[in-house]
Scaffold this motif. Structure first.
Motif, PDB file in Angstrom:
ATOM      1  N   SER A  28      -5.402-104.418  27.850  1.00 58.38           N
ATOM      2  CA  SER A  28      -5.468-105.005  26.511  1.00 58.38           C
ATOM      3  C   SER A  28      -4.363-106.020  26.305  1.00 58.38           C
ATOM      4  O   SER A  28      -4.570-107.046  25.635  1.00 58.38           O
ATOM      5  CB  SER A  28      -5.403-103.904  25.451  1.00 58.38           C
ATOM      6  N   SER A  29      -3.185-105.771  26.872  1.00 57.48           N
ATOM      7  CA  SER A  29      -2.086-106.737  26.744  1.00 57.48           C
ATOM      8  C   SER A  29      -2.425-108.054  27.432  1.00 57.48           C
ATOM      9  O   SER A  29      -2.100-109.135  26.928  1.00 57.48           O
ATOM     10  CB  SER A  29      -0.802-106.158  27.331  1.00 57.48           C
ATOM     11  N   GLY A  30      -3.086-107.961  28.585  1.00 55.69           N
ATOM     12  CA  GLY A  30      -3.505-109.181  29.274  1.00 55.69           C
ATOM     13  C   GLY A  30      -4.522-109.961  28.469  1.00 55.69           C
ATOM     14  O   GLY A  30      -4.429-111.188  28.351  1.00 55.69           O
ATOM     15  N   TRP A  31      -5.487-109.243  27.892  1.00 51.85           N
ATOM     16  CA  TRP A  31      -6.495-109.913  27.052  1.00 51.85           C
ATOM     17  C   TRP A  31      -5.841-110.524  25.812  1.00 51.85           C
ATOM     18  O   TRP A  31      -6.194-111.627  25.393  1.00 51.85           O
ATOM     19  CB  TRP A  31      -7.571-108.919  26.634  1.00 51.85           C
ATOM     20  N   LEU A  32      -4.881-109.781  25.236  1.00 56.80           N
ATOM     21  CA  LEU A  32      -4.213-110.280  24.041  1.00 56.80           C
ATOM     22  C   LEU A  32      -3.422-111.546  24.355  1.00 56.80           C
ATOM     23  O   LEU A  32      -3.482-112.528  23.601  1.00 56.80           O
ATOM     24  CB  LEU A  32      -3.284-109.208  23.476  1.00 56.80           C
ATOM     25  N   ALA A  34      -3.936-113.722  26.684  1.00 57.71           N
ATOM     26  CA  ALA A  34      -4.862-114.833  26.906  1.00 57.71           C
ATOM     27  C   ALA A  34      -5.440-115.336  25.591  1.00 57.71           C
ATOM     28  O   ALA A  34      -5.592-116.554  25.376  1.00 57.71           O
ATOM     29  CB  ALA A  34      -5.984-114.387  27.841  1.00 57.71           C
ATOM     30  N   THR A  35      -5.748-114.410  24.696  1.00 58.44           N
ATOM     31  CA  THR A  35      -6.295-114.792  23.390  1.00 58.44           C
ATOM     32  C   THR A  35      -5.290-115.613  22.599  1.00 58.44           C
ATOM     33  O   THR A  35      -5.621-116.662  22.035  1.00 58.44           O
ATOM     34  CB  THR A  35      -6.683-113.530  22.594  1.00 58.44           C
ATOM     35  N   MET A  36      -4.052-115.117  22.536  1.00 54.45           N
ATOM     36  CA  MET A  36      -3.017-115.815  21.769  1.00 54.45           C
ATOM     37  C   MET A  36      -2.702-117.178  22.385  1.00 54.45           C
ATOM     38  O   MET A  36      -2.481-118.159  21.680  1.00 54.45           O
ATOM     39  CB  MET A  36      -1.746-114.959  21.711  1.00 54.45           C
ATOM     40  N   ARG A  37      -2.687-117.236  23.697  1.00 51.73           N
ATOM     41  CA  ARG A  37      -2.327-118.486  24.383  1.00 51.73           C
ATOM     42  C   ARG A  37      -3.405-119.553  24.209  1.00 51.73           C
ATOM     43  O   ARG A  37      -3.111-120.734  23.995  1.00 51.73           O
ATOM     44  CB  ARG A  37      -2.095-118.201  25.867  1.00 51.73           C
ATOM     45  N   ASN A  38      -4.662-119.148  24.281  1.00 49.62           N
ATOM     46  CA  ASN A  38      -5.747-120.122  24.298  1.00 49.62           C
ATOM     47  C   ASN A  38      -6.398-120.364  22.941  1.00 49.62           C
ATOM     48  O   ASN A  38      -7.040-121.404  22.750  1.00 49.62           O
ATOM     49  CB  ASN A  38      -6.836-119.660  25.282  1.00 49.62           C
ATOM     50  N   GLN A 297       7.122-125.339  23.372  1.00 49.92           N
ATOM     51  CA  GLN A 297       6.537-124.179  24.059  1.00 49.92           C
ATOM     52  C   GLN A 297       7.137-122.856  23.586  1.00 49.92           C
ATOM     53  O   GLN A 297       7.259-121.903  24.349  1.00 49.92           O
ATOM     54  CB  GLN A 297       6.707-124.315  25.576  1.00 49.92           C
ATOM     55  N   GLY A 298       7.520-122.816  22.303  1.00 50.04           N
ATOM     56  CA  GLY A 298       8.043-121.570  21.747  1.00 50.04           C
ATOM     57  C   GLY A 298       6.928-120.562  21.515  1.00 50.04           C
ATOM     58  O   GLY A 298       5.755-120.920  21.364  1.00 50.04           O
ATOM     59  N   SER A 299       7.297-119.281  21.481  1.00 50.04           N
ATOM     60  CA  SER A 299       6.293-118.220  21.341  1.00 50.04           C
ATOM     61  C   SER A 299       6.314-117.543  19.983  1.00 50.04           C
ATOM     62  O   SER A 299       5.533-116.619  19.733  1.00 50.04           O
ATOM     63  CB  SER A 299       6.519-117.155  22.425  1.00 50.04           C
ATOM     64  N   TRP A 300       7.201-117.969  19.076  1.00 49.72           N
ATOM     65  CA  TRP A 300       7.344-117.264  17.804  1.00 49.72           C
ATOM     66  C   TRP A 300       6.036-117.260  17.007  1.00 49.72           C
ATOM     67  O   TRP A 300       5.626-116.224  16.472  1.00 49.72           O
ATOM     68  CB  TRP A 300       8.460-117.890  16.963  1.00 49.72           C
ATOM     69  N   THR A 301       5.359-118.400  16.909  1.00 47.27           N
ATOM     70  CA  THR A 301       4.124-118.480  16.120  1.00 47.27           C
ATOM     71  C   THR A 301       3.061-117.548  16.672  1.00 47.27           C
ATOM     72  O   THR A 301       2.373-116.846  15.923  1.00 47.27           O
ATOM     73  CB  THR A 301       3.599-119.926  16.088  1.00 47.27           C
ATOM     74  N   ALA A 302       2.905-117.513  17.982  1.00 52.71           N
ATOM     75  CA  ALA A 302       1.917-116.615  18.587  1.00 52.71           C
ATOM     76  C   ALA A 302       2.297-115.157  18.377  1.00 52.71           C
ATOM     77  O   ALA A 302       1.449-114.310  18.080  1.00 52.71           O
ATOM     78  CB  ALA A 302       1.768-116.913  20.072  1.00 52.71           C
ATOM     79  N   ASP A 303       3.594-114.857  18.521  1.00 55.35           N
ATOM     80  CA  ASP A 303       4.052-113.475  18.409  1.00 55.35           C
ATOM     81  C   ASP A 303       3.938-112.938  16.987  1.00 55.35           C
ATOM     82  O   ASP A 303       3.725-111.736  16.792  1.00 55.35           O
ATOM     83  CB  ASP A 303       5.506-113.358  18.876  1.00 55.35           C
ATOM     84  N   TRP A 304       4.102-113.810  16.008  1.00 54.96           N
ATOM     85  CA  TRP A 304       4.099-113.355  14.619  1.00 54.96           C
ATOM     86  C   TRP A 304       2.884-113.846  13.842  1.00 54.96           C
ATOM     87  O   TRP A 304       2.003-113.065  13.485  1.00 54.96           O
ATOM     88  CB  TRP A 304       5.395-113.800  13.918  1.00 54.96           C
TER      89      TRP A 304
END
Length: 487
Positions: A28-32, A34-38, A297-304
């Protein structure tokens, strides 16, 4: 068919989480990821589009359409209505994150903001307002108004699939319609079960902080069992008694807790922070809604933000259906304004009081609350309360508030699941509500023991992606029906 297929899918994932929690979490973490990234950009556009659509319904030419017809009148008073929709949609989450989220943003903001600085403090409250403001409530409102309109004005069953008749015609009664209803049930069960699991952990954390009771699996399971008995008893009494009474009582308790913290805490700082942050939130609403970081390429928006949008989408069928059930007799304008603006304002006040109070202690009170809250998020609220006069009394009150919000959220969810598995019945029987209530509690308990609760939560977020298509379809179908009926 819908009930059996939903039960099969849910059971399969629960069995996976019990047999191989590490496998479920890894997959599920891998799917998540990929979902957040794409699809992060897609989530932002869809949710912002729904906010615009909701405001257009409220203040456009359909605003005076009454849910239930011109002669329909509300079943509940405005106070009871607000209490029920707020308790179902936000209650336990606000209590859990009211202190923890602003502190998290303060010490770990996006890369372009200096951590633990006045700028990150301003950003922390603004981000919390943004995540708990208009956007989630717009999602709930769009689902709710669509279901209420088709149910009360067209006599359709209280099912998500029934709202698609303007788009699908007779195919609504076929496999496509069944898939929509199954997806709604699965998403709801996943979302509610994980929320109840995390809520039980917070109650156990509060009992540990206040009474020194060891936070063990036995305590958490006892909390789940006790809450299950309470919400099943409440569910058996019906919507107009159990849920209404509990929601109203809890709003009084939550208001009392917030007022005491406001008065005993840094009152002037809290009100200044509230005023400043509301202005910043409104002024930057569009920019915040579209903020991504392709150049850093920050991850804050995807993470939150993206994570929150997906999580609110998983709650949209449950909360939207419940709000629809209690909103007969209100105009679309009253419905949309009431569902979007009033809870958003309450959320802003809550974060200003609890999050702002915690930030003041961290920045000017020499109380290292951020590090302690980061180490144990479950205890963040109780760390704030312990720093105030009458801290133990306030902590007991907070445990009570969390507990009742826990019960009202579960009660509302079982009511909606009973509707979904009873062909959209307006008042589902006690048996289906009891079955779903026991099942949700068992899922939370089993996965807490097996360590698979986080994996199930992640699956709920992944399931939000296809559900965005359902939301878009609901908007189109609702507009078509309103346009045809008012032509």
């Amino acid at each position: 068919m819908v009930f059996r297929l939903s039960l099969l899918i849910v059971s399969a994932f629960v069995a996976w989480g019990l047999i191989s929690p590490a496998g479920l979490a890894a997959s599920s973490s891998g799917w998540l990821a990929a979902t957040m990234r794409n699809f992060g950009w897609y989530y932002l556009l869809v949710v912002f589009g729904i906010v615009v659509f909701a405001l257009t319904l409220a203040f456009g030419r359909f605003g005076q359409v009454r849910l239930g017809g011109a002669d329909a009148r509300p079943e509940f008073s405005r106070a009871a209505w607000f209490a029920m929709l707020f308790s179902a949609g936000m209650g336990i989450g606000l209590v859990f994150w009211g202190v923890a989220e602003p502190l998290s943003h303060y010490v770990a903001p996006p890369s372009y903001i200096e951590a633990a600085s006045p700028e990150s403090a301003r950003f922390a409250l603004r981000a919390a307002f943004f995540h708990w403001g208009l956007h989630p409530w717009a999602l709930y409102a769009v689902v709710g108004v669509a279901l209420a309109y088709f149910k009360f004005n067209h006599g359709a069953p209280g099912l998500l699939s029934a709202a698609f008749r303007p788009l699908l015609g007779a195919r609504t009664d076929g496999p496509i319609g069944r898939c929509i209803d199954v997806l709604a049930i699965v998403v709801t069960v996943f979302g509610v079960a994980t929320s109840l699991g995390f809520g039980a952990m917070q109650i156990a954390g509060g009992l540990n902080q206040v009474f020194g009771i060891a936070k063990t699996q036995t305590l958490i399971l006892a909390v789940i069992a006790s809450a299950t008995v309470l919400f099943l008893l409440s569910s058996a009494t019906g919507l107009t008694r159990g849920i209404k009474w509990l929601s109203s009582t809890n709003m009084v308790l939550a208001t009392l807790l917030a007022l005491v913290v406001l008065v005993m805490g840094p009152t002037l700082f809290i009100m200044d922070a509230f005023t400043t942050t509301v202005g910043a939130y409104l002024g930057g609403l569009v920019q915040q809604s579209m903020r991504l970081t392709p150049f850093t390429q920050g991850s804050w928006t995807a993470d939150w933000t993206v994570f929150y949008w997906a999580w609110w989408i998983t709650w949209a069928p449950f909360v939207g259906m419940f709000i629809a059930r209690i909103s007969r007799g209100r105009t679309i304008k009253e419905f949309m304004v009431g569902v979007m603006l009033v809870p958003s304002l309450v959320s802003f006040l809550w974060f200003a009081i609890f999050g702002g109070g915690a930030l003041q202690l961290e920045m000017f009170g020499n109380v290292p609350i951020a590090a302690a809250a980061k180490a144990n998020v479950d205890n963040a609220l109780f760390l704030l309360l312990a720093s105030l006069p009458l801290g133990e009394v306030l902590s007991v009150l907070a445990v009570l508030v969390v507990g009742v919000f826990f019960v009202t959220s579960a009660d509302s969810a079982t009511y909606v699941l009973g509707m979904l598995s009873s062909k959209g019945a307006h008042n589902p029987g006690v048996l289906p509500r009891t079955v779903w209530g026991v099942l949700i509690s068992l899922i939370a308990a089993v996965l807490l023991i097996g360590g698979g609760l986080k994996g199930l939560q992640t699956m709920a977020i992944v399931a939000a992606l296809p559900f965005t298509l359902v939301l878009i379809g609901l908007c189109v179908a609702t507009w078509r029906a309103l346009d045809a009926d008012t032509a």
